[in-house]
Design a protein around this motif. Sequence first.
Motif, PDB file in Angstrom:
ATOM      1  N   ALA A  82      62.890  10.899  63.530  1.00 29.78           N
ATOM      2  CA  ALA A  82      64.081  11.439  62.872  1.00 29.78           C
ATOM      3  C   ALA A  82      64.261  10.861  61.465  1.00 29.78           C
ATOM      4  O   ALA A  82      64.543  11.594  60.505  1.00 29.78           O
ATOM      5  N   VAL A  83      64.067   9.557  61.320  1.00 29.21           N
ATOM      6  CA  VAL A  83      64.263   8.906  60.022  1.00 29.21           C
ATOM      7  C   VAL A  83      63.248   9.413  59.002  1.00 29.21           C
ATOM      8  O   VAL A  83      63.601   9.718  57.858  1.00 29.21           O
ATOM      9  N   SER A  84      61.991   9.519  59.414  1.00 32.96           N
ATOM     10  CA  SER A  84      60.954   9.959  58.473  1.00 32.96           C
ATOM     11  C   SER A  84      61.183  11.397  58.013  1.00 32.96           C
ATOM     12  O   SER A  84      60.901  11.740  56.860  1.00 32.96           O
ATOM     13  N   LEU A  85      61.718  12.243  58.893  1.00 33.44           N
ATOM     14  CA  LEU A  85      62.003  13.618  58.500  1.00 33.44           C
ATOM     15  C   LEU A  85      63.226  13.727  57.589  1.00 33.44           C
ATOM     16  O   LEU A  85      63.379  14.715  56.868  1.00 33.44           O
ATOM     17  N   LEU A  86      64.083  12.712  57.621  1.00 37.64           N
ATOM     18  CA  LEU A  86      65.271  12.707  56.764  1.00 37.64           C
ATOM     19  C   LEU A  86      65.004  12.071  55.398  1.00 37.64           C
ATOM     20  O   LEU A  86      65.842  12.183  54.496  1.00 37.64           O
ATOM     21  N   VAL A  87      63.869  11.416  55.253  1.00 39.96           N
ATOM     22  CA  VAL A  87      63.551  10.725  53.996  1.00 39.96           C
ATOM     23  C   VAL A  87      63.622  11.650  52.776  1.00 39.96           C
ATOM     24  O   VAL A  87      64.172  11.263  51.732  1.00 39.96           O
ATOM     25  N   PRO A  88      63.082  12.893  52.823  1.00 40.89           N
ATOM     26  CA  PRO A  88      63.161  13.754  51.629  1.00 40.89           C
ATOM     27  C   PRO A  88      64.575  13.998  51.127  1.00 40.89           C
ATOM     28  O   PRO A  88      64.777  14.242  49.923  1.00 40.89           O
ATOM     29  N   ARG A  89      65.561  13.920  51.997  1.00 36.30           N
ATOM     30  CA  ARG A  89      66.940  14.135  51.565  1.00 36.30           C
ATOM     31  C   ARG A  89      67.457  12.986  50.684  1.00 36.30           C
ATOM     32  O   ARG A  89      68.428  13.163  49.937  1.00 36.30           O
TER      33      ARG A  89
END
Length: 267
Positions: A82-89
């Motif tokens: 979840a954290v890695s997928l939110l990084v671009p934000r």
Amino acid sequence: MTRLRDLVRGQRTPAIRLPAWLDRLISIGIVSTDELVIERQRCVNVAAFAVAATALSHLIINAFHDFHGLILVNADNALMLAVSLLVPRLHRIGDYAGGIALVLAVLFGQMFIVWSLGLASALHIYYTLGGAMLFFFGVENWRLFLTLFGLYVLALVLALNLAPVAGLVVPEDQAFRDMLSSQAMINTAAIIAALIFYALWDRDRARMELQDEHARSEALLGTLMPQAIAERLKSGREARIADKIEMLSVMFADLTGFTAAAHDLSP
């Protein structure tokens, strides 16, 4: 003039063109207009998706092997996903916010995994990827890089010297740890290959664009002035270019009344 027009209207493409969907994917969340920052953030996105893929692969294998016995490990992998997928934000917050968040998330999340499954699982090998964060920050931010890289080296040293060999979770399952060790080796090789491929592709793209701009500037110089003068101007050896030809006279002449008569004529 024709060559200059063709160069201005045309556009050279890189030797390798990424699929449009992949190019859009690695550009998610990037709002900066600085080319250097965009390059760094695209590298962060590539690494974030690699971390997400790694966490997902471990989550799937662990869930099928022993979901209840590895529930805490599965929760950690799900959190990393979840954290890695939110990084671009996080790119909207600052130029290096996404990179720092990804680095710290892997640092602490992986430490929990290493202590849970032990050195026998060889999962501490992921700390050896710490050098890749140089792609996130660049050599101009070497102090930030050395600080975070030092934390990765420290984490690796602590794990090698203090982490239990069998781990704290299902320590009796040695076959599972052997499988995790092989998976970690394969994932590490794949992550390195992905980062190197992207770095080389981006360098090739930048080189092609530079060559294209150089060709445009050469054509422009060749259009504005004779080639011999352009070459002398580019060499930089002459501060002032003023040629003369010995024994040459130039005469400007006008016919009486011609200028006035031509003025009255229609085009």
